[in-house]
Scaffold this motif. Sequence first.
Motif, PDB file in Angstrom:
ATOM      1  N   THR A 147       0.827  -1.204   0.000  1.00 18.74           N
ATOM      2  CA  THR A 147       0.000   0.000   0.000  1.00 18.74           C
ATOM      3  C   THR A 147       0.863   1.256   0.000  1.00 18.74           C
ATOM      4  O   THR A 147       0.591   2.214  -0.743  1.00 18.74           O
ATOM      5  CB  THR A 147      -0.937   0.004   1.226  1.00 18.74           C
ATOM      6  N   GLU A 148       1.908   1.275   0.802  1.00 19.37           N
ATOM      7  CA  GLU A 148       2.784   2.450   0.842  1.00 19.37           C
ATOM      8  C   GLU A 148       3.486   2.657  -0.497  1.00 19.37           C
ATOM      9  O   GLU A 148       3.690   3.798  -0.932  1.00 19.37           O
ATOM     10  CB  GLU A 148       3.783   2.300   1.984  1.00 19.37           C
ATOM     11  N   ALA A 149       3.825   1.563  -1.176  1.00 17.92           N
ATOM     12  CA  ALA A 149       4.416   1.679  -2.510  1.00 17.92           C
ATOM     13  C   ALA A 149       3.407   2.272  -3.492  1.00 17.92           C
ATOM     14  O   ALA A 149       3.764   3.090  -4.349  1.00 17.92           O
ATOM     15  CB  ALA A 149       4.894   0.316  -2.990  1.00 17.92           C
ATOM     16  N   ALA A 150       2.136   1.865  -3.360  1.00 20.83           N
ATOM     17  CA  ALA A 150       1.086   2.414  -4.223  1.00 20.83           C
ATOM     18  C   ALA A 150       0.890   3.906  -3.950  1.00 20.83           C
ATOM     19  O   ALA A 150       0.706   4.709  -4.881  1.00 20.83           O
ATOM     20  CB  ALA A 150      -0.214   1.652  -4.006  1.00 20.83           C
ATOM     21  N   VAL A 151       0.923   4.292  -2.679  1.00 23.10           N
ATOM     22  CA  VAL A 151       0.759   5.702  -2.312  1.00 23.10           C
ATOM     23  C   VAL A 151       1.928   6.525  -2.859  1.00 23.10           C
ATOM     24  O   VAL A 151       1.745   7.625  -3.401  1.00 23.10           O
ATOM     25  CB  VAL A 151       0.646   5.856  -0.782  1.00 23.10           C
ATOM     26  N   ASN A 152       3.135   5.992  -2.729  1.00 22.30           N
ATOM     27  CA  ASN A 152       4.303   6.677  -3.280  1.00 22.30           C
ATOM     28  C   ASN A 152       4.166   6.832  -4.786  1.00 22.30           C
ATOM     29  O   ASN A 152       4.477   7.891  -5.351  1.00 22.30           O
ATOM     30  CB  ASN A 152       5.570   5.898  -2.934  1.00 22.30           C
ATOM     31  N   TRP A 153       3.685   5.810  -5.453  1.00 21.29           N
ATOM     32  CA  TRP A 153       3.455   5.868  -6.912  1.00 21.29           C
ATOM     33  C   TRP A 153       2.477   6.989  -7.237  1.00 21.29           C
ATOM     34  O   TRP A 153       2.703   7.764  -8.177  1.00 21.29           O
ATOM     35  CB  TRP A 153       2.914   4.530  -7.394  1.00 21.29           C
ATOM     36  N   TYR A 154       1.390   7.087  -6.471  1.00 19.34           N
ATOM     37  CA  TYR A 154       0.364   8.093  -6.754  1.00 19.34           C
ATOM     38  C   TYR A 154       0.928   9.504  -6.637  1.00 19.34           C
ATOM     39  O   TYR A 154       0.630  10.376  -7.467  1.00 19.34           O
ATOM     40  CB  TYR A 154      -0.820   7.920  -5.802  1.00 19.34           C
ATOM     41  N   LEU A 172      13.611  -0.672   0.550  1.00 21.66           N
ATOM     42  CA  LEU A 172      12.353  -0.214   1.132  1.00 21.66           C
ATOM     43  C   LEU A 172      12.163   1.281   0.882  1.00 21.66           C
ATOM     44  O   LEU A 172      11.061   1.728   0.505  1.00 21.66           O
ATOM     45  CB  LEU A 172      12.327  -0.511   2.630  1.00 21.66           C
ATOM     46  N   ALA A 173      13.216   2.061   1.073  1.00 24.52           N
ATOM     47  CA  ALA A 173      13.129   3.502   0.859  1.00 24.52           C
ATOM     48  C   ALA A 173      12.742   3.809  -0.584  1.00 24.52           C
ATOM     49  O   ALA A 173      11.906   4.689  -0.846  1.00 24.52           O
ATOM     50  CB  ALA A 173      14.465   4.164   1.205  1.00 24.52           C
ATOM     51  N   HIS A 174      13.317   3.083  -1.524  1.00 28.13           N
ATOM     52  CA  HIS A 174      12.993   3.292  -2.937  1.00 28.13           C
ATOM     53  C   HIS A 174      11.523   2.988  -3.224  1.00 28.13           C
ATOM     54  O   HIS A 174      10.848   3.736  -3.945  1.00 28.13           O
ATOM     55  CB  HIS A 174      13.887   2.409  -3.808  1.00 28.13           C
ATOM     56  N   LEU A 175      11.010   1.919  -2.651  1.00 28.31           N
ATOM     57  CA  LEU A 175       9.637   1.499  -2.924  1.00 28.31           C
ATOM     58  C   LEU A 175       8.606   2.443  -2.317  1.00 28.31           C
ATOM     59  O   LEU A 175       7.617   2.797  -2.972  1.00 28.31           O
ATOM     60  CB  LEU A 175       9.400   0.080  -2.390  1.00 28.31           C
ATOM     61  N   ILE A 176       8.819   2.861  -1.062  1.00 29.01           N
ATOM     62  CA  ILE A 176       7.757   3.596  -0.368  1.00 29.01           C
ATOM     63  C   ILE A 176       7.985   5.101  -0.347  1.00 29.01           C
ATOM     64  O   ILE A 176       7.118   5.844   0.135  1.00 29.01           O
ATOM     65  CB  ILE A 176       7.552   3.060   1.065  1.00 29.01           C
ATOM     66  N   GLY A 177       9.149   5.570  -0.848  1.00 23.73           N
ATOM     67  CA  GLY A 177       9.336   7.003  -1.034  1.00 23.73           C
ATOM     68  C   GLY A 177       9.910   7.762   0.135  1.00 23.73           C
ATOM     69  O   GLY A 177       9.922   8.998   0.110  1.00 23.73           O
TER      70      GLY A 177
END
Length: 512
Positions: A261-268, A315-320
């Motif tokens: 979910t955090e990766a999706a939020v970062n993507w958005y 992790l930092a890369h994925l979730i921003g």
Amino acid sequence: MQLRVLVSGLLCAFLSASLVAQAAAAPPKATKAAARPAAKPMPQEHAVVTHHQITIDGHTIGYSATAGNLILKTEKGAPEASVFYVAYTQDGADRSRRPVTFLYNGGPGAATIYLHMGALGPRRIAFPSDAKPNAGPPYSLVDNQYSLLDKSDLIFIDAPGTGYSRVMPGIDNKAIFGIDQDAAAFGQFIERYVTLNDRWNSPKFLLGESYGTPRSAALVDYLQNRNMAFNGVTLLSSVLDFDTIFPGPGNDLAFETYVPTEAAVNWYHSKATDKGSLQNVVNEARAFANGPYTQALMQGDRLPHDQFVQIAAQLAHLIGLSQHYVEQADLRPLPWRYEKELLRESGQMTGRLDARYVGYDLDPLGDSADYDPSDTASSPGFQSGFLTYVRGELNYKSDETYKQINGDVNQNWDYTRKSVFAWLAPTTSPDLQEALTTNPRLRVFVGAGYFDLATPFGAAEWTFSHMGLAPELRAHVTFGYYESGHMVYMNQDSLAKFHSDLDRFYDSTLSL
């Protein structure tokens, strides 16, 4: 502070002395104790019926709307709660074939205003789909072309203590405010409604959102054990195992379920032009969370430093978040801090229920959000729209306050279970496992928003992959995903997809 207390104390003393003096100077009859106000009368069952029609997918449906309440009773027959509901039933339909769906929101302590006026009722509030707040009143009420009324009669239920539903005077809230107590109360309501309206032979469905999902799991098993079979259950923004969403010392599982979910939020919120598709980002995050990340957290302090640094970078890369922040968090950033940290450089924070929403926090230097921008953007519209609708179009008048959210219910909720699982973290997944196993015709649909930081979709995926269902039963559970948040219907494209998914779910379930 001391001055305010002193002044307040002096004021009280002055008023007390003044009242004593007045009493001494008054005629004898004035010294008699004032009559106590009359006790508020017990609610009585009452319903208002109105008639309407709506066109969905080119088909015009005539329907009756019933707004009213049913009284629940204790085992000894005393009134226990008055439960408010709004029922929509198709006119002229064969009740033995027409499905009936019981719907409710969660909290615990939330009324069912959200599913009713945002998603599946025949009238809805037209919220912006771009995660922007409404400009303010007047809010637009429109015919809901995505209503589930095309497939089923709909009974929207407010839990006791929420909406217009009330616990009766003299009843201990503990008799109702709890996992098992709540299932019994909803079970009694459904049994009464089905009996009074001759719906025992109708195909039956449950549809719950948020806390309404653990309610559904406990409720379907409770009612099936009382010889009321169900055809289907829809779980929207689901949590059945509470340890999957509350990370902390001794529970690394929830850190893992939040990563996709955090990766999706970062993507958005990412401004990168080469960020790829949402689905690819989510799949990459799933693979990382279920593999290297889980293995690293399992090692705890034994994790070699070079691996620690490598996992922090991934992790930092994925979730921003910055790698430094992730390392300081010991690879375990808390989700409520993530809401604050992701957009900190811009001075903003994300929503919790729907991370597409952003807002300026009250304390820019705080470590967690002070409020939820997705909640403040929608709650006034829900309240205003519903009260306008129920009083005007449904002709249901009440002087009671409609409690959209009742914090007292939430704060006094009993999460303990009266079962062999009482020693575990709160869970109702064993209830649903039993319901699916003992009724092989039962089907479950799980809907999830990609940008939901309250009940991340990874938690639902973990629960159903650990439910212990027989291999032949696993296909009886299907998932749907939406580019929205906790209330997936706040994005009209997601609402349209949710409606289509439910249409297919009902069609396939009823064809068995």
